[in-house]
Design a protein around this motif. Structure first.
Motif, PDB file in Angstrom:
ATOM      1  N   LYS A 138       0.830  -1.208   0.000  1.00 24.92           N
ATOM      2  CA  LYS A 138       0.000   0.000   0.000  1.00 24.92           C
ATOM      3  C   LYS A 138       0.862   1.256   0.000  1.00 24.92           C
ATOM      4  N   SER A 139       1.916   1.255   0.832  1.00 23.42           N
ATOM      5  CA  SER A 139       2.783   2.420   0.936  1.00 23.42           C
ATOM      6  C   SER A 139       3.474   2.722  -0.391  1.00 23.42           C
ATOM      7  N   CYS A 149       2.584   1.666  -3.378  1.00 22.25           N
ATOM      8  CA  CYS A 149       1.562   2.011  -4.368  1.00 22.25           C
ATOM      9  C   CYS A 149       1.178   3.484  -4.237  1.00 22.25           C
ATOM     10  N   ASN A 150       0.955   3.936  -2.998  1.00 18.13           N
ATOM     11  CA  ASN A 150       0.600   5.339  -2.775  1.00 18.13           C
ATOM     12  C   ASN A 150       1.707   6.274  -3.246  1.00 18.13           C
ATOM     13  N   THR A 176      -1.720  -3.547  -8.344  1.00 15.98           N
ATOM     14  CA  THR A 176      -1.048  -4.270  -7.263  1.00 15.98           C
ATOM     15  C   THR A 176      -1.472  -5.735  -7.240  1.00 15.98           C
ATOM     16  N   ASN A 199      -0.900  -9.182  -4.436  1.00 21.50           N
ATOM     17  CA  ASN A 199      -0.407  -9.477  -3.093  1.00 21.50           C
ATOM     18  C   ASN A 199       0.400 -10.770  -2.982  1.00 21.50           C
TER      19      ASN A 199
END
Length: 223
Positions: free
Chosen positions: A103-104, A106-107, A118, A120
């Motif tokens: 998430k980090s 990607c942001n 993304t 997982n």
């Protein structure tokens, strides 16, 4: 600069304390990957830091992280150009089994203006790449973690290159140069970055891998 983190838990015997930084060493059985402290060590060494672990059975553990205080250096003209240069808007595939880092990162990439898909784990990453290809969509690059269960980053890179040899593959490893050096680049991998990557390193790597004309996988995504 020194940072200390301690607990009053069960503590570690001497052999466990001595081996706790080894990749894949775990006392959690099948629940553990043995990569947590290895990643911490990799990040620490990237910043020229040292780690001290004080622990004994029955009296908890204290981990001390020691960082040198950096001295500011004037930026060179080439560094200024790299910082100010903006990449084309790219379509990227990001594969990592760590949800927080996924998430980090990607942001971060989206804040840079890129379009990010993304996945997982390795299986989902390969499936996402193939599904995009079936739709006629091309990823400018694939960024994949190395250490993932079942289908790791090496297998992801192999599958990507088998399907699209021109697509750059950037591999992230939390083990840093302690386990893998630039002279030991995994097969089918174009660039290797320590995990988590610094933004400057990520920008530079994407610029190198996705510059116009370097690879068929380099695209500019329209608004």
């Amino acid at each position: 600069m020194r940072v200390e983190v301690g607990d009053d838990g069960l503590g570690m015997d001497e052999e466990t304390r001595r081996r706790c930084l080894e990749p894949f060493f775990t006392t959690k059985g099948e629940r553990g990957t043995g990569l947590g402290l290895a990643m911490v060590y990799g990040v620490l060494r990237r910043h020229n830091g040292e780690i001290e672990i004080d622990s004994a059975v029955g009296r908890g553990t204290t981990v001390s992280l020691n960082f040198p205080v950096p001295q500011a250096a004037p930026a060179t003209p080439s560094q200024d150009r790299l910082e100010s240069a903006r990449l084309s808007r790219l379509r990227l595939l990001l594969v990592d089994d760590d949800p927080l880092l996924l998430k980090s990162l990607c942001n971060t990439l989206e804040a840079e203006g890129h379009v990010v898909t993304t996945a997982n784990d390795g299986v989902a990453g390969i499936a996402a790449f193939r599904a995009a290809s079936a739709r006629g969509e091309t990823f400018a690059a694939v960024i994949t973690d190395l250490g993932m269960p079942d289908v790791d980053g090496r297998k992801v890179a192999s599958a990507i290159k088998a399907a699209s040899p021109a697509t750059p593959v950037i591999m992230l490893t939390g083990w840093g140069k302690r386990l893998m050096s630039e002279d030991d680049m995994p097969a089918h991998v174009d660039c290797l970055l320590s995990k988590p990557p610094k933004l400057r390193e990520l920008r530079e790597t994407l610029a190198q891998c996705c510059e116009p004309g370097r690879a068929q996988g380099a695209i500019e995504v329209s608004e």
